[in-house]
Design an enzyme around this catalytic site. Structure first.
Site, PDB file in Angstrom:
ATOM      1  N   GLN A 242      84.261  41.194   5.359  1.00 18.20           N
ATOM      2  CA  GLN A 242      83.049  40.673   5.998  1.00 18.20           C
ATOM      3  C   GLN A 242      83.381  39.516   6.940  1.00 18.20           C
ATOM      4  OE1 GLN A 242      80.798  41.262   1.790  1.00 18.20           O
ATOM      5  NE2 GLN A 242      79.581  40.149   3.280  1.00 18.20           N
ATOM      6  N   ARG A 389      74.332  39.485  -2.227  1.00 20.62           N
ATOM      7  CA  ARG A 389      73.102  39.421  -1.447  1.00 20.62           C
ATOM      8  C   ARG A 389      72.382  38.101  -1.695  1.00 20.62           C
ATOM      9  NH1 ARG A 389      70.670  44.768   0.599  1.00 20.62           N
ATOM     10  NH2 ARG A 389      69.493  43.971   2.331  1.00 20.62           N
ATOM     11  N   CYS A 390      73.122  37.036  -1.504  1.00 23.86           N
ATOM     12  CA  CYS A 390      72.606  35.719  -1.801  1.00 23.86           C
ATOM     13  C   CYS A 390      73.401  34.712  -1.016  1.00 23.86           C
ATOM     14  CB  CYS A 390      72.768  35.460  -3.288  1.00 23.86           C
ATOM     15  SG  CYS A 390      73.133  33.780  -3.702  1.00 23.86           S
ATOM     16  N   GLU A 762      68.848  38.737   2.863  1.00 27.66           N
ATOM     17  CA  GLU A 762      69.005  38.422   1.449  1.00 27.66           C
ATOM     18  C   GLU A 762      67.694  38.019   0.780  1.00 27.66           C
ATOM     19  OE1 GLU A 762      73.534  36.822   1.428  1.00 27.66           O
ATOM     20  OE2 GLU A 762      72.038  35.698   2.500  1.00 27.66           O
TER      21      GLU A 762
END
Ligand code: MCN
Ligand code: CUN
Length: 809
Positions: A242, A389-390, A762
C-alpha cells in the site's frame, strides 16, 4: 495560488458537462472491466524467466528456544536452490530488521521463536510444490518455553519474558519501559484537571471493554517477486504494498542499494485493508535470495500464513470513564488501554504516535477535560499491522466513546439520541480544539442525527421496542443502536506525521499531451478504491480535460512521484489535494496560452468547463484541446513549452469526516440468533467526487464492520496456538450473511482542502462496529446490561441470554 480552488462551474452546456465526467458524477469504474473478467495483473500473476519460489518454514510453537536447525536434507532435495536461516542473514546484518514503530523484528528466528508460525527458514526451489516439500525436510529442534498470551498478565513479576534481546533496555522508542514485556506508556491530556472534574462530578460511569484481536482479510494475500540484476546492480520488486515508495526507502536502508537502483511496483492489489502497509520477513527473504542467487524469487503467503503472521488489528483492552452532570452533559473523559502488540512492535502508525490517532477518542462531543493513557505490551502473538480499515486506532477510539456515551445515557435514563444532542459540538464551534490536542476542521452533527432518526421513524421504533419488552412471551428482543462518530483521516501534516522521518505528504504529476489527452501519476496506490476512475474526475473538473482522456497510473516508483501511499483514507485528503492543485497549475498555464491565442490579456479570459472564453465575448473561445496543441508549438514569448505540472501537498491538518449510523436488530432470546433488520448509514465526507464509488466504499466498510462486530476474532489458546487460522474458523461474510445497507449523506466541506473533500473509505467500518454493539446491548438494556464484548455471534449472545435466564421457555 489560493488555498481554495473555485470549482463551481456553470452547467451551461449539459453535453459538455456530461462528457467531462467530473466531480459529482457517478462515473462507472474504469477498473471494473479488467477485474470482472479476471484480467487484473496481481503479484502472483507475474511470471519471470528463471523465476524461483520461496516458502517459509514456520514455528509450531508460540515460544521456544531453537536448539538446532538442520537444513541438509532440504538442501539435498532435487530442485532446491537455497535454504536461508538467521545464520545466513547474519553476515549481511539482515537477520533483524527495523520496524515502522521503532522496534526491531527478527527476519528469521534468531535463537528463539516468539509467536506461532514465526518465520524460521526460507526454502527456495524450482517451484512452490518443491519448496513446500523441502520445507518439511528442514529439521528444527525446539525447547518449549512458558507462553504469554494475556496482555493483562504481561507485567506480572513472574511473567515469561517475550523479548530476550531487549529485556535489559529500560528505554524504548517511545520512552521509559517498566518491565521486560512493556513497550511504552503513552499519555495525552491533562490528568490533574481531568481527575478534578471526576472528583467534582455529579455522576460518573466506568466500563471495561475488550476490542478483540482481528485480522484484515484481503482476497489476495501478501507476496512479492524480487529480481536482482547482477550485471546492472538493479533491484526490481513486484510487491503487494500500500506504500511502494516507503518500501523503496526501507529496502534501500536495509540493503545499501541506492534508491535510484531500486524499482518497486505495486501492480493490481486484491484488497489491502491495512494488511499491506507493513514490511514482512517474506519480502526481505525473497530479496536476499534473489540477490544471492541472481534469479527472480517469488514469495506468496497462503491464507493461513496471512491470517496468522501478517498484520493483526485491535487487541485493545480498554477502560473508559465519563464524568457528567445529572442532565447528561459530559464534563470529562478518562481512558486506560492495555494494548497487545504481539512479539515485536511492528505497528504501522505515524512514527510519533504509538497509539495512532487514538486521541480522537473525545468523538463528536464537547468534552472539556480528557486524559488517555495507553500501555503497549509484548506477548507471544503475531506482530505488525494494527490497521484494518481504520485510520490508526480510530476504530478503537470511536468504539470506546460511543459505548461510554450509551453507558452514561443508560445510567441517567436519558434517551441515547437525546444525550447525543446535549453533547454534540455545534457547527459554530469549528474549527474546534479538542481537549486531547486535535483541531477538528468542520462538522455539523445535529442535522445528520435528525435526518437519521427521521429516516427510520425513531419514535415508532422505540414504541415497538417498549411493546416488545412489555410482552413476557415475546420470542425476540429488539435493539436499536446509534453511533454518531467523528473520524480523523488524511495523515497527515508533516509536522505531526512521518514514517521513518519522511513527512506524510502526497503527490501528483500531470502531463497533457499535444492531442489534449493526459497522463497523471500519484504517490498513492489503489487496492480496489477506484482511483483510476475518481482521480481523473478531479482533473476533469479543475482542468477541463474529459476524464475518459486521462490515464491514471500509480504504484510504480520508477514513474510515480514520491508519495506515502494509500491507507488511513488519506488518498482523497492528501493526494486528492495534490491532484486538484496540479490540475489548477495546468489550468493557469493553459489560460495564458489561450489568452495568447485569443490575443487578449489572461485576465480577460474565463475558464468555462473545458475551454477558455473572452469575458463578455462568448463566441471567442479556445478549447483545452486547442490549447494543448498550442502548448507544443505556439506559446507566449518567454514561456516554457509543454503542458505539465507537479504538486507535492503537505496538508495543514487532518480532515474529520463524520456520520450517523443507526442499526435495528431482532435477537432470538432462546437461541441468540440475531437478524439485522435495518442498517442506516449517513456519511459526511465533504465534497463528494463520485457518489457511486462512495456508496460502494460504504457498503464494503459496513460489511467489514459487520464481520468484526458479529463474528471475527483471532483467538489464542493458553499455549499460544492460533484458533482461527483458516476461513473455516475465521468469519468472512459472503452476500448470504451480509445485511441490506441503506445509505445517506450530508455535505460539510473541509475548509482547508482545496476542493473541500474528506476521506470516506474507513468511516463505515469505524462507525458501524460500535453501532452493532450498541444495538445488541440495547436489546438487553432493560435487563441492566450495559455492555457486551464482541463478537456478537449466536453462541455468545445465547450465553448472555442464558445468564439472564431468558432462554427458559
Ligand atoms: N471518494 C470520493 N469522494 C470523497 C472521498 C472519497 O469520491 N469525498 C472516493 C475516492 O476518490 C476513492 C474512494 O472514494 O476512489 C476512497 O477514497 P478515500 O476515502 O480517500 O480512501 P483511500 O483511497 O485512501 O483508500 C484507503 C481506504 C482504506 S485505508 C482501506 S483500509 C480500504 C478502503 O480504502 N481498503 C480497501 N477501501 C477499500 N476498498 C477496496 N475495494 N479494497 C480495499 O483494500
Ligand atoms: Cu487502516 S487499514 Mo487502511 O489504512 O489501509
Amino acid at each position: 495560488m489560493d488555498a481554495t480552488i473555485d470549482t463551481k462551474t456553470v452547467p451551461s452546456n449539459e453535453d459538455r458537462l456530461a462528457k467531462l465526467e467530473g466531480m459529482g458524477c457517478s462515473r462507472k469504474r474504469y477498473e471494473d472491466p479488467r477485474f470482472i473478467q479476471g484480467k487484473g495483473n496481481y503479484v502472483d500473476d507475474i511470471k519471470m524467466p528463471n523465476m524461483l519460489v520461496g516458502v517459509m518454514v514456520r514455528s509450531p510453537y508460540a515460544h521456544a528456544r531453537i536448539k538446532s536447525i538442520d537444513t541438509s536434507k532440504a538442501l539435498a532435495h532435487p530442485g532446491v536452490y537455497a535454504v536461508l536461516t538467521a545464520e545466513d542473514l547474519k553476515p549481511l546484518k539482515l537477520h533483524w530488521m527495523p520496524t515502522l514503530a521503532g522496534d526491531v523484528q527478527a527476519v528469521l528466528a534468531d535463537g528463539k521463536v516468539v509467536f506461532q508460525n514465526q518465520e524460521v527458514a526460507f526454502v527456495v526451489a524450482e517451484d512452490r510444490y518443491i519448496a513446500a516439500d523441502a520445507a518439511e525436510l528442514v529439521e528444527v529442534e525446539y525447547e518449549p518455553l512458558a507462553v504469554l498470551v494475556d496482555p493483562l498478565k504481561a507485567m506480572a513479576p513472574d511473567a515469561p519474558t517475550v523479548r530476550d534481546d531487549i529485556k535489559d533496555k529500560d528505554v524504548g522508542a517511545h520512552g521509559a519501559r517498566k518491565h521486560p514485556n512493556h513497550i511504552f506508556t503513552w499519555d495525552i491530556g491533562d490528568k490533574d484537571k481531568t481527575d478534578r472534574a471526576f472528583d467534582n462530578a455529579e455522576v460518573t460511569v466506568k466500563q471495561d471493554m475488550i476490542y478483540q484481536r482481528v485480522h484484515p482479510c484481503p482476497l489476495e494475500t501478501c507476496g512479492c517477486v524480487a529480481s536482482f540484476d547482477k550485471i546492472r546492480g538493479d533491484l526490481m520488486v513486484y510487491i503487494t504494498s500500500q506504500a511502494p515508495h516507503v518500501v523503496r526507502t526501507v529496502v534501500g536502508m536495509l540493503s545499501s542499494i541506492p534508491e535510484s537502483k531500486i524499482r518497486i511496483i505495486s501492480p493490481d492489489i486484491g484488497g489491502g485493508f491495512g494488511n499491506k502497509v507493513g514490511i514482512y520477513p517474506g519480502y526481505v527473504c525473497a530479496i536476499v535470495a534473489s540477490i544471492v542467487l541472481g534469479r527472480p524469487v517469488k514469495w506468496i503467503e497462503s491464507r493461513t500464513e496471512n491470517l496468522t503472521t501478517t498484520a493483526f488489528a485491535r487487541d485493545y483492552h480498554m477502560t473508559g470513564e465519563l464524568a457528567a452532570d445529572k442532565d447528561g452533559k459530559i464534563k470529562a473523559l478518562r481512558v486506560h488501554v492495555t494494548a497487545d502488540h504481539g512479539a515485536f512492535d511492528a505497528c504501522a502508525d505515524p512514527s510519533k504516535w504509538p497509539a495512532g490517532m487514538f486521541h480522537v477518542v473525545t468523538g463528536s462531543y464537547d468534552i472539556p477535560n480528557a486524559f488517555v493513557s495507553v500501555d503497549g505490551i509484548y506477548t507471544n502473538k503475531c506482530p505488525g499491522g494494527v490497521s484494518y480499515r481504520c485510520s490508526f486506532r480510530v476504530t478503537e477510539a470511536v468504539y470506546l466513546i460511543e459505548r461510554m456515551v450509551d453507558v452514561l445515557a443508560q445510567k441517567l435514563g436519558i434517551d441515547k439520541a437525546e444525550i447525543r444532542f446535549r453533547n454534540f459540538l455545534r457547527k459554530d464551534q469549528f474549527p474546534y480544539q479538542t481537549a486531547l490536542g486535535l483541531e477538528y476542521d468542520s462538522g455539523d452533527y445535529e442535522p445528520a442525527l435528525r435526518k437519521g432518526l427521521a429516516a427510520l421513524d425513531y419514535p415508532a421504533l422505540r414504541a415497538e421496542q417498549a411493546a416488545r419488552r412489555a410482552d413476557p412471551d415475546a420470542a425476540t428482543l429488539m435493539g436499536i443502536g446509534i453511533c454518531t462518530f467523528t473520524e480523523i483521516v488524511g495523515a497527515g501534516p508533516s509536522k505531526m506525521c512521518d514514517i521513518l522521518g519522511i513527512g506524510m505528504f502526497d503527490s501528483c504529476e500531470i502531463r497533457v499531451h499535444p492531442d489534449g489527452s493526459a497522463i497523471a501519476r500519484m504517490g498513492t496506490i489503489s487496492q480496489g478504491q477506484g482511483h483510476q476512475t475518481t482521480y481523473a474526475q478531479i482533473i476533469a473538473s479543475v482542468a477541463g480535460i474529459p476524464a475518459s482522456l486521462i490515464t491514471v497510473e500509480e504504484g510504480d516508483t520508477a514513474t510515480a512521484p514520491y508519495g506515502l501511499g494509500t491507507y488511513g483514507s488519506r488518498s482523497t485528503p492528501v493526494a486528492g489535494a495534490a491532484i486538484a492543485r496540479a490540475s489548477h497549475k495546468i489550468r493557469e498555464k493553459a489560460r495564458k496560452i489561450a489568452a495568447h491565442l485569443l490575443e487578449v490579456s489572461p485576465d480577460d479570459v474565463e475558464f468555462d468547463l473545458d475551454r477558455f472564453v473572452v469575458k463578455g465575448a462568448p463566441d471567442q473561445a479556445k478549447s483545452i484541446k486547442e490549447v494543448a496543441w498550442a502548448a507544443y508549438n505556439n506559446v507566449p514569448e518567454g514561456m516554457e513549452m509543454g503542458l505539465e505540472a507537479v504538486d507535492y501537498y503537505d496538508p495543514p491538518n487532518f480532515t474529520f469526516p463524520f456520520g450517523t449510523y443507526i442499526c435495528v436488530v431482532d435477537v432470538d432470546r432462546f437461541s441468540g440468533e440475531t437478524k439485522i433488520r435495518r442498517f442506516y448509514a449517513l456519511d459526511d465526507c465533504g465534497t463528494r467526487i463520485n457518489p457511486m464509488i462512495i456508496e460502494g466504499q460504504v457498503h464494503g466498510g459496513l460489511t467489514e464492520g459487520f464481520a468484526v462486530a458479529m463474528g471475527q476474532q483471532l483467538t489464542y489458546d493458553d499455549a499460544g496456538n492460533v484458533l482461527g487460522g483458516t476461513l473455516m474458523d475465521y468469519f468472512l461474510p459472503t452476500s448470504m450473511e451480509t445485511p441490506h445497507w441503506e445509505t445517506d449523506f450530508t455535505v460539510t466541506p473541509s475548509p482547508h482542502h482545496p476542493i473541500g473533500a474528506k476521506g470516506v473509505a474507513e468511516s463505515p467500518h469505524v462507525g458501524s462496529i460500535p453501532c452493532f454493539t450498541a444495538a445488541m446491548v440495547d436489546a438487553f438494556a432493560h435487563l441492566g446490561v450495559t455492555h457486551m464484548n464482541m463478537p456478537h455471534n449466536s453462541f455468545r449472545v445465547w450465553q448472555q441470554s442464558h445468564a439472564l435466564n431468558l432462554d427458559q421457555r
